[in-house]
Scaffold this motif. Sequence first.
Motif: not given
Length: 84
Positions: A32-36, A53-62, A13-18
């Motif tokens: 607001a979790l992003d379930i990839v 991860a590369q697409a969200s590199v500008d947000n240090a908390h993501m 499973l790949v997921f992410g969030g702030e």
Amino acid sequence: MAEEDGKKQLLHLVFGGELKTLGTTEFRDLDALDIVGIFPDYKSAEAAWKAKAQASVDNAHMRYFVVHLHRLLDPEGGKASGQS
């Protein structure tokens, strides 16, 4: 299909969030979790994780994570569990 091409299916499973704060894994907003997605092997999960991860590199908390679902589903790793 994984079984048809001779490869064992190992779900990931790949997921992410702030995150609330750096250095933790507590998320700011669970809604607001992003379930990839769920992937049949680590290689494809890693590719999806890397892209997000590369697409969200500008947000240090993501942060994005890869979870080895196959380990949760089969913690004994295919060993006989004694269950019928």
